[in-house]
Enzyme design. Structure first.
Site, PDB file in Angstrom:
ATOM      1  N   PRO A   1      18.900 -45.995  45.538  1.00  0.00           N
ATOM      2  CA  PRO A   1      17.732 -46.550  46.632  1.00  0.00           C
ATOM      3  C   PRO A   1      18.424 -46.964  47.867  1.00  0.00           C
ATOM      4  CG  PRO A   1      16.776 -46.955  44.571  1.00  0.00           C
ATOM      5  CD  PRO A   1      18.265 -46.599  44.116  1.00  0.00           C
ATOM      6  N   CYS A   2      17.967 -46.343  48.946  1.00  0.00           N
ATOM      7  CA  CYS A   2      18.560 -46.616  50.321  1.00  0.00           C
ATOM      8  C   CYS A   2      17.939 -47.775  51.020  1.00  0.00           C
ATOM      9  CB  CYS A   2      18.937 -45.318  50.973  1.00  0.00           C
ATOM     10  SG  CYS A   2      17.369 -44.683  51.447  1.00  0.00           S
ATOM     11  N   ASN A   3      16.585 -48.051  50.606  1.00  0.00           N
ATOM     12  CA  ASN A   3      15.787 -48.659  51.488  1.00  0.00           C
ATOM     13  C   ASN A   3      16.485 -49.986  52.180  1.00  0.00           C
ATOM     14  OD1 ASN A   3      14.671 -47.569  49.034  1.00  0.00           O
ATOM     15  ND2 ASN A   3      12.652 -47.942  49.790  1.00  0.00           N
TER      16      ASN A   3
END
Length: 366
Positions: free
Chosen positions: A84-86
């Protein structure tokens, strides 16, 4: 020589990485078998099962990775994870490893420790390089390099528009090969290195069949229609030259924003994202409306027969969060050719094994 690999995935999304890998396997004569995949969203998992060869309701596990029994997963030879890049995104809060999602890369490390695949491909946003002054990126690279038997890693900031993707989407891809595997992976050379060769938005969206799935047009409010009619191709709601005072969005420092930004027909799209509210959906250059999910999927290089499952907003998120299959294809093709001992055009990696830039870098996307 026919190579045989079984692929496992964490944070699989709707299958952009997997589709690119399977396409590369077919072209190179590699026997790639789906082993297992994991994602937490039911609709995303349904999309993966509906489109990825060999995927079943049993092999694609819909579960939060934090409760996944990694030790019990079947053997794999190759591993892919777009963690996940959030918390690393340039347009987010950039909380890095201190955020809710930042530490989830460690579950990919656990797969490497437990299953010791011959190779892996990891993906994240370009903002990962600057998170916490670069310390987060170095920590992540150290962890995956030293996982299990150890891996030789090749990090690189890929500009996907240089590989035929009709979108300025820049992503860090780390390819790792187990230390005892005697191959040498190198970064594949761009196929579209010159701006004149880039695929434009109008080329990408040409000829979509009316019956194509996920092609429903979103109704816009009269205010949004009026605003879009005053925004020229390539402009946004803040820098539009013809914008009226009544409809202008006055937010200090937002002149480079993608809010209500219309595509330019002669250029690649800006980065398609899956998050955000009104004004962030991507907008057609000629019609005063948001792009359809099929148009977004075209920009992400998904074929028209790749049907996304779920409600419209959920599908938009799936498309925006995915790895473009065409971008993944070039990386996996290079990897499989490396295993086969087949030469291919290469370029030097622009990131060192400890994450330091070795060539000019550009911050442009989410």
């Amino acid at each position: 020589m026919t190579l045989r690999f079984t692929l496992g995935e964490l944070f699989s999304g709707p299958g952009g990485m997997a589709l690119g890998a399977h396409l590369a396997a077919r072209e190179t004569g590699t026997a790639l078998k789906h082993g297992w995949a994991n994602d937490y969203d039911e609709s995303t998992v349904a999309t993966y099962i509906a489109n990825i060869e060999g995927a079943t309701a049993k092999s694609v596990i819909c579960q939060d990775v934090r409760s996944l029994d990694i030790d019990s997963l079947p053997h794999i030879d190759g591993f892919a994870f777009g963690f996940p890049c959030n918390d690393y995104s340039l347009v987010g809060e950039n909380r890095g490893l201190k955020g809710e999602f930042g530490p989830l890369f460690s579950y990919g490390v656990r797969v490497l420790e437990r299953h010791e695949p011959e190779w892996f491909v990891a993906e994240n946003v370009s903002g990962l390089r600057s998170s916490n002054g670069g310390d987060d990126f170095k920590l992540i690279l150290d962890a995956i390099r030293n996982a299990g038997p150890g891996y030789r890693i090749t990090p690189h900031l890929y500009r996907f528009e240089d590989y035929g993707v009709p979108q300025r989407r820049h992503r860090i891809i780390v390819v790792g090969v187990r230390e005892d595997v005697p191959i040498n992976f190198e970064v594949p050379a761009p196929t579209h290195p010159d701006r004149s060769q880039w695929t434009s938005a109008s080329e990408a969206l040409a000829g979509i069949p009316a019956t194509a799935p996920n092609h429903e047009i979103t109704r816009q409010s009269s205010t949004v229609v009026r605003r879009l009619e005053l925004i020229d191709p390539g402009e946004n709601a803040f820098n539009a030259k013809r914008m009226s005072d009544e409809l202008r969005l006055n937010v200090k420092g937002a002149t480079l924003s993608q809010i209500y930004k219309r595509l330019h027909p002669d250029r690649p799209s800006y980065t398609i994202t899956g998050s955000g509210g009104g004004g962030t959906h991507g907008y057609h250059w000629a019609e005063p409306r948001a792009l359809t999910n099929r148009e977004r999927a075209r920009i992400q290089t998904f074929p028209d027969d790749f049907e996304f499952i779920g409600r419209k907003e959920n599908v938009r998120r799936q498309v925006g969060m995915a790895v473009p299959p065409q971008g993944a294809f070039h990386i996996f093709r290079a990897l499989f050719r490396s295993f086969q001992g087949v030469s291919y055009p290469t370029i030097p990696a622009n990131l060192s094994a400890d994450g330091m830039p070795v060539a000019p870098q550009e911050e442009v996307d989410a």
